[in-house]
Design an enzyme around this catalytic site. Sequence first.
Site, short mmCIF file in Angstrom:
data_model
loop_
_atom_site.label_atom_id
_atom_site.label_comp_id
_atom_site.label_asym_id
_atom_site.label_seq_id
_atom_site.Cartn_x
_atom_site.Cartn_y
_atom_site.Cartn_z
N ASP A 1 0.86 -1.25 -0.21
CA ASP A 1 -0.08 0.02 0.12
C ASP A 1 0.84 1.11 -0.17
OD1 ASP A 1 -2.31 1.70 0.03
OD2 ASP A 1 -3.22 0.94 1.70
C1 BGC Z 1 -5.09 3.44 -0.08
C2 BGC Z 1 -4.94 2.42 -1.29
C3 BGC Z 1 -4.71 3.22 -2.27
C4 BGC Z 1 -3.52 3.88 -2.50
C5 BGC Z 1 -3.17 4.59 -3.74
C6 BGC Z 1 -3.95 4.39 -0.07
O1 BGC Z 1 -4.13 5.25 0.82
O2 BGC Z 1 -5.03 2.50 1.13
O3 BGC Z 1 -6.31 1.53 -1.16
O4 BGC Z 1 -4.93 2.29 -3.68
O5 BGC Z 1 -3.57 4.87 -1.28
O6 BGC Z 1 -4.13 5.82 -3.61
#
Ligand code: BGC
Length: 783
Positions: free
Chosen positions: A222
């Site tokens: 993530d």
């Molecule tokens: C989220 C993800 C997301 C990523 C990119 C993170 O804060 O948890 O689900 O894909 O950001 O935007």
Amino acid sequence: MDIETLLDKLDLPAMVRLLTGAAMFELHGEPAVGLKPLVFSDGPSGVRGPVFSGGRAVALLPNATLVASTWDTRIAHDVGALLAEEAREQDVDVVLGPTVNLHRTPLGGRLFEAFSEDPLLTGALATAYVRGLQEGGVGACPKHFVANEAETDRTSVDSRMAERVLREVYLLPFEMLVADAQPWTIMAAYNDVNGVPSTEHRELLDGVLKGEWAFDGLVMSDWFATKSTLAAANGLDLVMPGPEGPWGDALVEAVHAGEVSEDAVRDHVRRLLRLASRVGCRTSAPAALPARDEHLRSIAASGMTVLTGGDVIPFEEAPVLLVGRHALRTVAQGGGSAQVRPPHVVSIADGLRAALGDRLTVLDGVEVRATPEPADPAFVSDPDTGAPGIRVTSRQADGGEQASTYHAVPSLLLDLEGGPHDGAAHVVLSADLPLTHTGEVEVGVIGTGRWTVSLGDRDHEVTVAPADAISAVLDPPHWTVRLPAVPGGRLVATRRPPDEGRPASIVALVARPVPRADEDAITAAAAAAAGAARAVVVVGLTPEQEMEAKDKTTLALPGRQDDLVRAVAAAARSTVVVVNAATPVLMPWLEDVDAVLWAGLPGQEGGHAVADVLLGRREATGRLVTTFPAADGDGPAWSPVPVDGVLEYAEGLGVGYRGWAPDSPLFWFGHGLGWTTWAYHDAEPDGPDALVVTVENTGTRTGREVVQVYLRPDDDPVRLAGWAVADDVAPGERRSVRVTLDPRVLRRWAPDGWAPIHGGRLVVARGLGDVRLDVARPSPADG
Ligand code: BGC
């Protein structure tokens, strides 16, 4: 050339370079092996493109809980296929979705992105979604692996549970996906699992995912979740985003020092090249895209769920009084990284007006937000052309104009990064207010910076600062002021260059008529409702509750919406409540109203879909995907707040309805009335793991039934074991459907591995509150 030969062409630094993103949503390319830079975009309800927010106008689909409420894998497949088209149009290789975490506590801020409290339903729908996406040549990225069910302290929280619970409940959707859809990537979560960061969890990443399940795709972190170089040795393949990160030179050194094996690095790159070859084989973009609007409208309507008043919805096209802020400003999506910029949002007022014309009267309701929204599209027009919307003009430091753009949907935050205004010194947001408006106005800006906000002859110099760097993006700060009427006045907000650095790129203009005070709005609604034959009150949550990075603290509707419903219900002859929210809300007025329709976050065509189901043009065929509690604190799991950094999954296997039984919630998982009634005649075992169930449509409309079969084991919690959809069953018609029970919920995790569950009863139910048949489960010998 095969992947092994390509790998041989890369030395260690060249390999390691590929294992951290090149930018927010882009990877490095490598000409030596013909690798183009792969591009990612967030999902799961629209493909925003490789930007953090804003982006170009793209289709906004109904949210995940609304799609899931159809219980229809064909619809989930369509959603994936549609997203693949959206992605290919933007040259996006991987869509970061679906979100397959579970609805553990209803307070989870991000449940709107996830399908359900049930792992089987989640796994099956996600499988169909991923297939639809990947058949379209675009990679999926199921997330967040694993046990990421809440947002509070999300980057540090340690989700703790017994291995049995992890295996049987939280890992199950991922296990199903890997077996049945082979996703090309998976995202490792922010949180720790039983004391180990998800991005470093050797036992789960290397052991379970890549080992036991033989996942051959790529595991990415993530965003900013990777905590150490060591993660590279434990199963994580790719650090996102980049170009900075904990790997790079430190990983090269770790390999030299023997802390991480070169083979491990080679395997990460192997998986990356495999992903590249998979997205490389994409089919070409379709020449003509199908009519999106109609498709999105039908998906949204299918998931909408009649909670009470199956005999009241649909109703005749008589005069309708429509009340509520959510009727006018329907919430079409949740907040955070899933947000997209749709071309338009059809509000419920727009949808009903299109259907009813002047037989509709619309009245604003009470305040539902604590912070201002970007300008109401109906209230502002472009100073250059007069078209509804706002103008953004940017200038360079020497005063020369950089760009000037028109924005038709000002009701969303704009992201200046990556577009024509990127890097500008001065930014000017401007709009004209309506000539006809004579009441007070509220105007201002959203977005970090030093602003001058001018309306008429008044100038306001303000500095708008965020609480911290994350909230500058996810929850940007604002400034507003209430002013006397300025009919036709020009509103101009100018941001001056900051003393140093780049200002946050998210901005918006605020402009709206000052609404009535809540008490006056309630009085006005009650007066209008007095004697009204049909009132529809729309209530709901907003992205202040349903958003990433923040959990809820209550299920109560924000503001005085409950009072509004009570006042209208007391005055009107018939009151239907439409709930515009993705997740459970409290309904203290339930006994006072005639019907409740749960409408989810219905995407850009939402208003038309609500009109369709209220007026009987389509059936609201939804069945709940999460149990609705009657009061705050009820249910097997409540607080999402870790104690000393630990979030104990203390309810164990008893997540959602499994842990509610035998207590009664407000509405059970699986509940939903549709527009007809059903008799269940019999359930005949067909082998040990299938049941043939015969249902009869006893109502007057052709309808659709979701036949749900639960296993009630002798010693374990009840669980959904399978379901089947009976489509288009005519009044009086009997239909037999075969429900196959998924073997992955007919087993228990014992210390030495999986063991079958024998015996138990099979319960055929329209949600556990409405059990229709209950039969002994045949033993394999009977089959
Ligand atoms: C989220 C993800 C997301 C990523 C990119 C993170 O804060 O948890 O689900 O894909 O950001 O935007």
